[in-house]
Design a protein around this motif. Structure first.
Motif, PDB file in Angstrom:
ATOM      1  N   ILE A 185     -54.783 -27.872  72.241  1.00  0.00           N
ATOM      2  CA  ILE A 185     -55.783 -28.395  73.371  1.00  0.00           C
ATOM      3  C   ILE A 185     -56.170 -29.843  73.277  1.00  0.00           C
ATOM      4  CG2 ILE A 185     -58.002 -27.822  74.552  1.00  0.00           C
ATOM      5  CD1 ILE A 185     -55.809 -25.523  74.921  1.00  0.00           C
ATOM      6  N   CYS A 189     -53.146 -31.713  74.394  1.00  0.00           N
ATOM      7  CA  CYS A 189     -52.693 -31.862  75.772  1.00  0.00           C
ATOM      8  C   CYS A 189     -53.974 -32.122  76.553  1.00  0.00           C
ATOM      9  CB  CYS A 189     -52.482 -30.389  76.220  1.00  0.00           C
ATOM     10  SG  CYS A 189     -51.053 -29.668  75.591  1.00  0.00           S
ATOM     11  N   PHE A 190     -55.184 -32.141  76.202  1.00  0.00           N
ATOM     12  CA  PHE A 190     -56.187 -32.438  76.734  1.00  0.00           C
ATOM     13  C   PHE A 190     -57.231 -33.175  76.398  1.00  0.00           C
ATOM     14  CE2 PHE A 190     -54.648 -28.347  78.538  1.00  0.00           C
ATOM     15  CZ  PHE A 190     -54.403 -28.831  79.554  1.00  0.00           C
ATOM     16  N   THR A 216     -49.132 -22.893  78.646  1.00  0.00           N
ATOM     17  CA  THR A 216     -49.520 -24.266  79.081  1.00  0.00           C
ATOM     18  C   THR A 216     -48.417 -25.410  78.989  1.00  0.00           C
ATOM     19  OG1 THR A 216     -51.777 -24.080  78.111  1.00  0.00           O
ATOM     20  CG2 THR A 216     -51.024 -26.231  78.104  1.00  0.00           C
ATOM     21  N   VAL A 276     -51.420 -18.911  75.025  1.00  0.00           N
ATOM     22  CA  VAL A 276     -52.036 -20.104  75.671  1.00  0.00           C
ATOM     23  C   VAL A 276     -50.990 -21.205  75.540  1.00  0.00           C
ATOM     24  CG1 VAL A 276     -54.092 -21.700  75.536  1.00  0.00           C
ATOM     25  CG2 VAL A 276     -54.636 -19.046  75.280  1.00  0.00           C
ATOM     26  N   GLN A 277     -50.573 -21.289  74.244  1.00  0.00           N
ATOM     27  CA  GLN A 277     -49.810 -22.488  74.009  1.00  0.00           C
ATOM     28  C   GLN A 277     -48.526 -22.612  74.870  1.00  0.00           C
ATOM     29  OE1 GLN A 277     -49.171 -24.043  70.149  1.00  0.00           O
ATOM     30  NE2 GLN A 277     -50.911 -22.597  69.260  1.00  0.00           N
ATOM     31  N   LEU A 326     -46.393 -24.584  82.166  1.00  0.00           N
ATOM     32  CA  LEU A 326     -47.299 -25.327  83.330  1.00  0.00           C
ATOM     33  C   LEU A 326     -47.154 -26.695  83.407  1.00  0.00           C
ATOM     34  CD1 LEU A 326     -50.170 -22.819  83.615  1.00  0.00           C
ATOM     35  CD2 LEU A 326     -48.068 -22.965  85.228  1.00  0.00           C
ATOM     36  N   LEU A 327     -47.432 -27.320  82.019  1.00  0.00           N
ATOM     37  CA  LEU A 327     -47.457 -28.837  81.911  1.00  0.00           C
ATOM     38  C   LEU A 327     -45.912 -29.505  82.300  1.00  0.00           C
ATOM     39  CD1 LEU A 327     -49.607 -29.529  79.084  1.00  0.00           C
ATOM     40  CD2 LEU A 327     -50.321 -29.894  81.459  1.00  0.00           C
ATOM     41  N   LYS A 386     -45.532 -29.329  86.198  1.00  0.00           N
ATOM     42  CA  LYS A 386     -46.288 -30.358  86.831  1.00  0.00           C
ATOM     43  C   LYS A 386     -45.620 -31.708  86.581  1.00  0.00           C
ATOM     44  CE  LYS A 386     -50.783 -32.783  86.261  1.00  0.00           C
ATOM     45  NZ  LYS A 386     -51.636 -33.100  85.557  1.00  0.00           N
ATOM     46  N   LYS A 434     -47.646 -32.884  76.442  1.00  0.00           N
ATOM     47  CA  LYS A 434     -47.377 -31.290  76.894  1.00  0.00           C
ATOM     48  C   LYS A 434     -47.231 -30.198  75.793  1.00  0.00           C
ATOM     49  CE  LYS A 434     -44.170 -33.126  80.635  1.00  0.00           C
ATOM     50  NZ  LYS A 434     -42.983 -33.365  81.190  1.00  0.00           N
TER      51      LYS A 434
END
Length: 191
Positions: free
Chosen positions: A93, A96-97, A175, A171-172, A178-179, A182, A107
């Motif tokens: 997390i 990525c953020f 994500t 979650v990983q 999805l990343l 995007k 990513k």
């Protein structure tokens, strides 16, 4: 309480954005303005240099392994797999953020690869080999990343890991997919 501390320790390590730091230092560029627009290993490798890409990969893996070791030493008396998973989720997390880059980081693939290596060598080998072969066959790092994320999840469930491991992997994996979707849309819009 120990899971919260493990997550926070991981998040702090995850905020070390080696791609952003090294590209800024050695090339005076913001790596997020190049290619896929993220601060990660593959974007550095493809759009800056192979040497910096390799250095970023090494640092991203190290920043996952170190907090897993720290948290295991501090809290891993019983459920080491859950401790590793929660600290690695924090790293993921944070990677990525990252708060200090306005939540625009990488990513997470290199971090997830290091997590798999730290958690279970079998999962690491299966996911990396299947994803690598698939990515090479269709000549796409993006689809290789999708495959890695899916294999990571399938293996963690198949090998019978508990809820914290499966939750972290879910979650990983989600994500990562999805990343990448995007990033792919961003790259197509630039063409």
């Amino acid at each position: 309480m120990k899971f919260i501390l493990c997550f926070l320790i991981g998040y702090v390590f995850g905020n070390f954005q080696s791609s952003y730091i090294f590209v800024k230092r050695f090339k005076n560029l913001d790596v997020r303005s190049l290619g896929s627009g993220n601060a990660g290993t593959m974007n550095t490798l493809l759009n800056v240099s192979e040497t910096l890409g390799a250095l970023v990969l090494f640092c991203d893996m190290l920043k996952t392994i170190i907090p897993a070791i720290i948290c295991t030493v501090l809290f891993g008396e019983a459920d080491v797999a859950s401790i590793i998973s929660i600290s690695s989720l924090g790293v993921f997390i944070g990677h990525c953020f990252p708060f200090w880059l306005k939540f625009k980081g990488g990513k997470g693939v290199a971090v997830a690869v290091a997590f798999a290596l730290t958690l279970d060598i079998r999962i690491f080998l299966i996911a990396v080999i299947v994803a690598g072969v698939f990515g090479l066959l269709i000549k796409s790092a993006t689809y290789g990343s999708y495959t890695f994320a899916i294999m990571l999840f399938v293996c963690s469930v198949d090998f019978g890991y508990g809820k914290w491991v499966v939750l972290s992997v879910f979650v990983q994996s989600l994500t990562i997919v999805l990343l990448h979707i995007k990033g792919r849309k961003l790259m197509l819009a630039q063409e």
